[in-house]
Design a protein around this motif. Structure first.
Motif, mmCIF file in Angstrom:
data_model
loop_
_atom_site.group_PDB
_atom_site.id
_atom_site.type_symbol
_atom_site.label_atom_id
_atom_site.label_comp_id
_atom_site.label_asym_id
_atom_site.label_seq_id
_atom_site.Cartn_x
_atom_site.Cartn_y
_atom_site.Cartn_z
ATOM 1 N N ALA A 45 39.747 -14.837 12.021
ATOM 2 C CA ALA A 45 40.918 -13.971 12.224
ATOM 3 C C ALA A 45 42.169 -14.620 11.628
ATOM 4 N N VAL A 46 42.318 -15.926 11.868
ATOM 5 C CA VAL A 46 43.510 -16.631 11.363
ATOM 6 C C VAL A 46 43.512 -16.625 9.837
ATOM 7 N N GLU A 47 42.353 -16.919 9.236
ATOM 8 C CA GLU A 47 42.279 -16.941 7.764
ATOM 9 C C GLU A 47 42.586 -15.566 7.177
ATOM 10 N N ASN A 48 42.052 -14.532 7.802
ATOM 11 C CA ASN A 48 42.345 -13.173 7.333
ATOM 12 C C ASN A 48 43.845 -12.904 7.353
ATOM 13 N N LEU A 49 44.468 -13.195 8.488
ATOM 14 C CA LEU A 49 45.896 -12.868 8.619
ATOM 15 C C LEU A 49 46.760 -13.739 7.715
ATOM 16 N N PHE A 102 46.476 -12.283 4.173
ATOM 17 C CA PHE A 102 47.266 -11.065 3.961
ATOM 18 C C PHE A 102 48.768 -11.345 4.104
ATOM 19 N N ALA A 103 49.132 -12.250 5.011
ATOM 20 C CA ALA A 103 50.559 -12.594 5.163
ATOM 21 C C ALA A 103 51.099 -13.157 3.846
ATOM 22 N N ARG A 104 50.287 -13.967 3.171
ATOM 23 C CA ARG A 104 50.713 -14.525 1.871
ATOM 24 C C ARG A 104 50.926 -13.405 0.851
ATOM 25 N N LEU A 105 49.993 -12.457 0.820
ATOM 26 C CA LEU A 105 50.135 -11.358 -0.154
ATOM 27 C C LEU A 105 51.361 -10.506 0.153
ATOM 28 N N PRO A 116 53.133 -18.060 7.132
ATOM 29 C CA PRO A 116 51.958 -17.211 7.412
ATOM 30 C C PRO A 116 51.155 -17.672 8.625
ATOM 31 N N GLN A 117 51.023 -19.010 8.801
ATOM 32 C CA GLN A 117 50.250 -19.530 9.951
ATOM 33 C C GLN A 117 50.896 -19.115 11.265
ATOM 34 N N LEU A 174 50.112 -5.001 11.204
ATOM 35 C CA LEU A 174 51.474 -5.357 11.617
ATOM 36 C C LEU A 174 52.005 -6.602 10.907
ATOM 37 N N VAL A 175 51.200 -7.172 10.012
ATOM 38 C CA VAL A 175 51.494 -8.525 9.515
ATOM 39 C C VAL A 175 52.869 -8.645 8.848
ATOM 40 N N ALA A 176 53.326 -7.608 8.183
ATOM 41 C CA ALA A 176 54.618 -7.712 7.481
ATOM 42 C C ALA A 176 55.734 -6.998 8.246
ATOM 43 N N GLY A 177 55.484 -6.608 9.483
ATOM 44 C CA GLY A 177 56.495 -5.876 10.246
ATOM 45 C C GLY A 177 56.866 -4.568 9.571
ATOM 46 N N PRO A 178 55.890 -3.663 9.375
ATOM 47 C CA PRO A 178 56.144 -2.447 8.589
ATOM 48 C C PRO A 178 57.081 -1.475 9.300
ATOM 49 N N SER A 179 57.835 -0.710 8.516
ATOM 50 C CA SER A 179 58.682 0.320 9.121
ATOM 51 C C SER A 179 57.977 1.679 9.106
ATOM 52 N N LEU A 180 56.838 1.780 8.421
ATOM 53 C CA LEU A 180 55.987 2.975 8.484
ATOM 54 C C LEU A 180 54.596 2.513 8.912
ATOM 55 N N LEU A 181 54.236 2.854 10.133
ATOM 56 C CA LEU A 181 52.968 2.392 10.691
ATOM 57 C C LEU A 181 52.011 3.576 10.778
#
Lengths: 231, 237
Positions: free
Chosen positions: B96-100, B103-106, B112-113, B151-158
């Protein structure tokens, strides 16, 4: 939460995607083992099939080596993209703000690395079973094979990504891929044959042809990738 | 800058001879939770796909508005969009951590950690589970991870497609609260669901689709479960 302004740059994204793909593969080793085993079987079987005067036929080496690499590569390509299909992760990649072309570049680098890994096993096996001593030309042959791996990965990544959601993709991938790879396979076999025959000049011509093929298809792939992967 | 409004104008989508959507008009505003309802095959997931930029509409257009200015449909717009789809959109071989973190990096997230662990705390994935490969997760755990990824990038359209699937009662309650929090923070939230009980408390806007067409639109603060159920039966069945 703060986001970085230019953090999703091209190189950064491409390296993250490639590193992720290779990490996943290193963890399972499923694709590289399958590809390598398949390539080794092709080399061994053909080394026993192409025999003249009780000796393996050296003239068959270019065809055998390239057939092993291309067929094993196709298996790897299909499986690598099956992974993206399982969790629908290709959509997740395309959904990020990262440049979509960087996603393509990252996946291409990872596929290239897998094909090169197969070549590292298949080529020495080929030279061993066909009893060929390349001498100094081995470095030139390595260059030819790396150029071939890049060309295969570039074209293959575009088509594998395009066919990701197509039901009969396993059948369709070779059907659409191989005709486009024919010039590359021809150039690769010609360059390899010329190196075996000691015809350095001819080998360089075909090497340049391979480099030009790669350059053309990198441009075409960058131009078409985004349009092909969006539904 | 966050999105303040998304306008869907006369959007249609065909897949070959099959018409998935036809002339759909919807207006989504910041600080609202919109429940997108309808029977199977109504075109809900297709509309979500179009809003996420992953599916091209065959006709019509979508306007993503920031303040009063329309946003270009470019790479940066996608930073504002979080999608929870039917599939997890996560890699089974990675934890789960590696996935997030990946994607956080992208998404260009700083730290990201830290972000990965904060999100996993938020969705309730415990410390032992988050270091296991995602392919070993139960359906509910995978859904929590998928929500964290959205939710990783704090989206304003969910955009959430059946977000309550697989969640236990505690998870469903927490998700309902999270949707309320997103609304309070000014996000635009669109939820496709058949779980009317779970969504009723936070819904301000109901859109019902039937056979790819708009069957009903209603906006007001607070729908009860019975009202949502009646709306659904009246317009979707």
């Amino acid at each position: 939460m703060v986001t970085q302004g230019h953090a999703t740059g091209f190189l950064r994204t491409a390296s993250a995607v490639a590193a992720k793909d290779l990490r996943v593969e290193l963890r399972s080793r499923e694709v590289v083992y399958t590809m390598t085993f398949f390539a080794a079987v092709i080399v061994v079987v053909f080394s026993f099939a192409f025999v003249k005067d009780q000796k393996a036929l050296v003239e068959a080496v270019p065809g055998v080596a390239w057939a092993a690499v291309i067929f094993a590569g196709t298996i790897g390509l299909g499986r690598a993209f099956d992974r993206e299909r399982e969790g629908d992760t290709m959509r997740a990649l395309l959904l990020t703000p990262a440049p979509r072309l960087a996603v393509f570049a990252g996946k291409t680098v990872a596929i290239t690395a897998l094909v090169v890994a197969v070549e590292v096993v298949a080529l020495p096996l080929c030279l061993l079973f066909f009893n060929v001593d390349l001498g100094a030309a081995v470095l030139h042959l390595a260059l030819v094979l790396v150029l071939g791996a890049i060309g295969f990965a570039v074209v293959g990544t575009v088509f594998a990504a395009m066919l990701l959601r197509v039901r009969s993709r396993d059948v369709l991938l070779p059907v659409v891929l191989y005709p486009i790879l024919v010039p590359m396979i021809m150039a690769g076999t010609k360059a390899t044959g010329a190196l075996l025959a000691g015809a350095g000049g001819e080998a360089w011509f075909w090497t340049q042809f391979l480099a030009a093929y790669d350059a053309v298809f990198v441009i075409v792939a960058l131009w078409t990738f985004e349009a092909l992967v969006i539904e | 800058m966050a999105l303040s409004r998304v306008a869907v104008r006369k959007v249609g989508k065909r897949f070959g001879p099959y018409r998935a959507l036809a002339g759909v008009d919807v207006e989504l505003a910041a600080g609202e939770v919109c429940a997108l309802l309808g029977p199977n095959g109504a075109g809900k997931s297709t509309l979500l796909g179009i809003l996420s930029t992953l599916v091209r509409p065959s006709s019509g257009e979508i306007a993503y508005v920031e303040g009063d200015r329309p946003r270009a449909l470019d790479d940066r717009l996608r930073r504002e969009i979080g999608l929870l789809a039917h599939a997890s959109l996560c890699y089974g071989e990675l934890t789960a951590v590696e996935n997030l973190v990946f994607f956080a990096r992208l998404y260009g997230v700083t730290d990201p950690q830290g972000r990965a662990h904060a999100l996993l705390d938020e969705v309730g994935l415990d410390a032992r589970a988050r270091e296991r490969a995602a392919r070993t997760y139960s359906r509910g755990m995978l859904q929590r991870l998928a929500l964290a990824r959205a939710l990783v990038a704090g989206p304003s359209l969910l955009l959430l497609d059946e977000p309550f699937t697989g969640l236990d009662r505690g998870g469903a309650l927490a998700l309902g609260q999270r949707l309320g929090q997103a609304r309070a923070e000014g996000a635009i939230v669109l939820v496709v669901t058949h779980d009317l009980e779970a969504i009723a408390a936070v819904t301000d806007h109901v859109v019902v689709l039937r056979r790819g067409q708009l069957a009903h639109v209603e906006k007001r603060r607070g729908f009860g479960y019975d009202e949502l159920r009646d709306l659904y039966h009246r317009h979707a069945d």
